[in-house]
Design an enzyme around this catalytic site. Structure first.
Site, PDB file in Angstrom:
ATOM      1  N   ASP A   1      -8.545  -6.862  -4.457  1.00  0.00           N
ATOM      2  CA  ASP A   1      -8.140  -5.531  -3.995  1.00  0.00           C
ATOM      3  C   ASP A   1      -8.668  -4.493  -4.979  1.00  0.00           C
ATOM      4  O   ASP A   1      -8.154  -4.349  -6.079  1.00  0.00           O
ATOM      5  CB  ASP A   1      -6.602  -5.470  -3.921  1.00  0.00           C
ATOM      6  CG  ASP A   1      -6.081  -4.154  -3.367  1.00  0.00           C
ATOM      7  OD1 ASP A   1      -6.874  -3.203  -3.224  1.00  0.00           O
ATOM      8  OD2 ASP A   1      -4.879  -4.084  -3.071  1.00  0.00           O
TER       9      ASP A   1
ATOM     10  N   HIS B   1      -7.846  -5.432  -0.133  1.00  0.00           N
ATOM     11  CA  HIS B   1      -6.552  -4.767  -0.015  1.00  0.00           C
ATOM     12  C   HIS B   1      -5.761  -5.268   1.198  1.00  0.00           C
ATOM     13  O   HIS B   1      -4.545  -5.411   1.144  1.00  0.00           O
ATOM     14  CB  HIS B   1      -6.797  -3.262   0.081  1.00  0.00           C
ATOM     15  CG  HIS B   1      -5.554  -2.446   0.157  1.00  0.00           C
ATOM     16  ND1 HIS B   1      -4.561  -2.507  -0.796  1.00  0.00           N
ATOM     17  CD2 HIS B   1      -5.127  -1.550   1.084  1.00  0.00           C
ATOM     18  CE1 HIS B   1      -3.582  -1.682  -0.456  1.00  0.00           C
ATOM     19  NE2 HIS B   1      -3.900  -1.096   0.670  1.00  0.00           N
ATOM     20  N   ASP B   2      -6.455  -5.527   2.286  1.00  0.00           N
ATOM     21  CA  ASP B   2      -5.803  -5.963   3.518  1.00  0.00           C
ATOM     22  C   ASP B   2      -5.093  -7.308   3.397  1.00  0.00           C
ATOM     23  O   ASP B   2      -4.344  -7.681   4.300  1.00  0.00           O
ATOM     24  CB  ASP B   2      -6.824  -6.054   4.657  1.00  0.00           C
ATOM     25  CG  ASP B   2      -6.743  -4.851   5.592  1.00  0.00           C
ATOM     26  OD1 ASP B   2      -5.852  -4.007   5.374  1.00  0.00           O
ATOM     27  OD2 ASP B   2      -7.558  -4.777   6.520  1.00  0.00           O
TER      28      ASP B   2
ATOM     29  N   SER C   1       0.833  -1.195   0.000  1.00  0.00           N
ATOM     30  CA  SER C   1       0.000   0.000   0.000  1.00  0.00           C
ATOM     31  C   SER C   1       0.880   1.262   0.000  1.00  0.00           C
ATOM     32  O   SER C   1       1.747   1.401  -0.858  1.00  0.00           O
ATOM     33  CB  SER C   1      -0.925  -0.052   1.214  1.00  0.00           C
ATOM     34  OG  SER C   1      -1.966   0.846   1.079  1.00  0.00           O
TER      35      SER C   1
ATOM     36  N   ARG D   1     -11.730   6.462   9.911  1.00  0.00           N
ATOM     37  CA  ARG D   1     -11.195   5.104   9.933  1.00  0.00           C
ATOM     38  C   ARG D   1     -12.252   4.087   9.494  1.00  0.00           C
ATOM     39  O   ARG D   1     -11.946   3.139   8.762  1.00  0.00           O
ATOM     40  CB  ARG D   1     -10.715   4.776  11.350  1.00  0.00           C
ATOM     41  CG  ARG D   1     -10.249   3.361  11.548  1.00  0.00           C
ATOM     42  CD  ARG D   1      -9.048   3.031  10.692  1.00  0.00           C
ATOM     43  NE  ARG D   1      -8.449   1.756  11.071  1.00  0.00           N
ATOM     44  CZ  ARG D   1      -7.395   1.213  10.465  1.00  0.00           C
ATOM     45  NH1 ARG D   1      -6.826   1.844   9.451  1.00  0.00           N
ATOM     46  NH2 ARG D   1      -6.915   0.075  10.863  1.00  0.00           N
TER      47      ARG D   1
END
Lengths: 218, 394
Positions: free
Chosen positions: B332, B365-366, B166, B236
């Site tokens: 992602d 993405h994580d 990232s 967040r």
């Protein structure tokens, strides 16, 4: 389409040399000058690249299947996930000494474009493919009137990834069309042995189960 | 480790951690300013960092791990604020793919961060108060320049590898574009050569959430004794959704209710997914500074490697001799495979030695932070092969 022809598709793939390497890949690797830069298009699980690296070649690969790529990368080979039909255009002219297309030509969408790109990217191109002019295939079509299926090309017409079959004669005609010069051509029998060098083209076209061409730009 | 002076013990933990981090510290005085892209010098400044393993005699086994937006230098040790394990301890550690028995691993907090490298929550020497919005806007290139100063400080000339996902991957790409000769191998993971319009848009929503919190006070919340917890928490929550995928959210939560069998016909967190997001938001604010969030998201927004090189991405990598392994994930959608592929095409155009793998996963993405055996196999294989070429002992 880039997936290497499935392992059992050509007889030569089951024929292995003294070192355990596939005979057709050994033949291809021997056409490459040691120390040169090579791009293997459709590199499968990286067997040819591995052979080439043993010869001190700086090898790179492109492979369509995710499993193939990930296996290669985990082995430390420089392989990218990509498609011969779309991704070769991103490579600059003369980036490699050799661009190799091993048992993949018949699975590409635009074989002529692919070969032209290979000749643009590399000083030499090496192409190997199954010969659809082999006598067994001719006999099947003639006597049964159906799309040939052999031990080496076992898939039905509706399942095969091979969409652009050609004969040795067809291929050499296309080479002339795209301005490629033939440096070397070898036809292999079903056991992976090279046919006689001085045999006439019609003989190769009838008895060669697969062919390997080393080309360059005129 | 440095002990905070007695007078500062009353300060919020984040302010204390910003000036006196529980980490190793490299300080750069007035003679060594950080020249920022914004056109001014940051000086004095400090870099907080962690190291793992041992640097060999030839200083040829150092790997720099670059952290993502909300990460920090605590990649493989217990976090001093949260008490939780390192953010990538599944990847970095003894016997892990980035093997600390073999490699010397460095991870530093980025400039603009809030875990001890100089950032908006650090004390501005001119005012003796936290910088707040007086802190200059920084870029990914500034982060990387600061890292080069740290590497110099450690006496290392060439890094064996630079790895990160990232925003960490952006730093990896920037290292390769600006300091290629100091990078033997590079692992940009789940990243992009530029921040897309969609990603800038998401960041802007997050920033607006922070700034809309009345406790933000124009960024002067430390001085005024307030805390923009709600705004940062909402930022967040929104961002967290972008790190996952629809499939992963559905697999994990579906439409399940939280501790109840029926809807309450209210705006309570009826659904598990709501409760999960609220939890993500509220734990985040305990360890992250709101202004840092503004600065670091901005740095990512400004990242555009091609624009820095006359609009041609390939020019960023001209003449590079670094070995690359680019990795992306199928689900992602924040840093999709197309972005990684653009990097690969640019590297190919320059004749670089590049591997590129796309890993199939539904974790979004994580995924780069999670237990993805294929990812770990690839990282291990790539580093092994690079180490052989580099002549590192197995």
């Amino acid at each position: 389409m880039l997936a290497r022809v499935p392992r059992d598709l050509t007889m030569a793939e089951t024929v292995r040399g003294p070192g355990g390497a596939r005979v057709d890949l050994l033949l291809v690797s021997q056409m490459v000058e040691p120390g040169s830069r090579v791009l293997d298009v459709g590199c499968g699980d990286g067997e040819l690249l591995h052979l080439l690296e043993a010869r001190g070649v700086d090898g790179r690969g492109i492979e369509l299947s995710r499993e193939g790529v990930n296996e290669c990368v985990a082995k430390g080979l420089a392989v990218v996930q990509g498609d011969a039909d779309t991704d070769l255009s991103f490579y600059p002219d003369d980036a490699f000494d050799y661009v190799i297309l091993s048992q993949t030509l018949q699975a590409t969408r635009c074989p002529r474009d692919v070969v032209e790109h290979m000749l643009r990217i590399g000083r030499h191109a090496i192409v190997s493919f199954p010969n659809f002019g082999h006598w067994r295939i001719r006999l099947q079509l003639m006597f049964y009137g159906r799309m040939p299926r052999t031990a080496n090309l076992p898939e039905t017409w509706y399942e095969t990834p091979n969409i652009h079959f050609c004969t040795i004669k067809d291929f050499s005609e296309m080479c002339a069309l795209v301005g490629a010069r033939m440096e070397k051509a070898v036809a292999l029998d079903p056991w992976g042995r090279a046919l006689k060098i001085d045999a006439p083209w019609w003989f190769w076209n009838l008895f060669g189960e697969q062919a390997v061409f080393l080309l360059n730009r005129k | 480790m440095s002990t905070p002076p007695a007078a500062e013990k009353k300060l919020p933990v984040l302010v204390r951690e910003a000036d006196h981090p529980r980490s190793q510290l490299a300080s750069f005085g007035a003679d060594r300013p950080l020249r920022l892209e914004a056109g001014l010098d940051l000086s004095p400044f400090q870099i907080a960092y962690q190291t793992y393993g041992e640097l060999n005699a030839a200083k040829s086994n150092a790997i720099l791990v670059c952290h993502a937006l909300t990460g920090d230098q605590h990649v493989a040790n217990t976090h001093p604020v949260t008490g939780k394990g390192g953010w990538w301890d599944i990847m970095v550690g003894p016997g892990r793919p980035i093997d600390t028995d073999r490699y010397f691993v460095i991870c530093s907090n980025v400039v603009g961060g809030c875990m001890g490298s100089t950032g908006p929550s650090s004390t501005n020497p001119l005012t003796a108060a936290p910088w707040g919005l007086d802190f200059p806007v920084i870029t990914v290139r500034d982060m990387v320049r600061a890292q080069t100063m740290l590497i110099d400080h450690l006496g290392i000339d060439t890094l064996f590898s630079v790895a990160g996902g990232s925003m960490g991957g952006m730093q990896v790409l920037e290292w390769c574009a600006s300091f290629s000769e100091r990078v033997f191998s590079a692992l940009p993971i789940a990243t992009a050569p530029r921040h897309s319009a969609q990603n800038i848009a998401f960041h802007e929503v997050g920033r607006q959430a922070v700034m809309a919190d009345p406790e933000w006070r124009g960024g002067r919340y430390f001085v005024e004794g307030t805390s923009p917890r709600r705004g940062l928490s909402v930022a967040r929550m929104g961002a967290h959704i972008t790190y996952l995928s629809d499939t992963a959210l559905h697999r994990k939560f579906g439409r399940k209710f939280q501790d109840r069998d029926n809807p309450t016909f209210s705006f309570d967190a009826d659904f598990e997914v709501e409760s999960y997001l609220r939890h993500q938001g509220s734990t985040f604010v305990e360890r992250f500074d709101a202004n840092s969030y503004l600065y670091l998201t901005r740095a990512m927004d400004y990242f555009d490697l091609a624009a820095d090189h006359g609009g041609v991405l390939a020019k960023a990598f001209t003449g590079t001799r670094t070995r690359y392994c680019v990795i992306s994930f199928t689900s992602d959608w924040l840093f999709p495979t197309t972005e990684s592929r653009a990097v690969v095409h640019a590297l190919n155009a320059g004749g670089a030695r590049v591997s590129f793998a796309e890993i199939e996963t539904d974790k979004g993405h994580d995924a780069f932070l999670l237990d993805e055996p294929e990812l770990h196999g690839i990282v291990r294989g790539f580093l092994d092969s690079a180490a052989r070429t580099r002549g590192l002992k197995p």
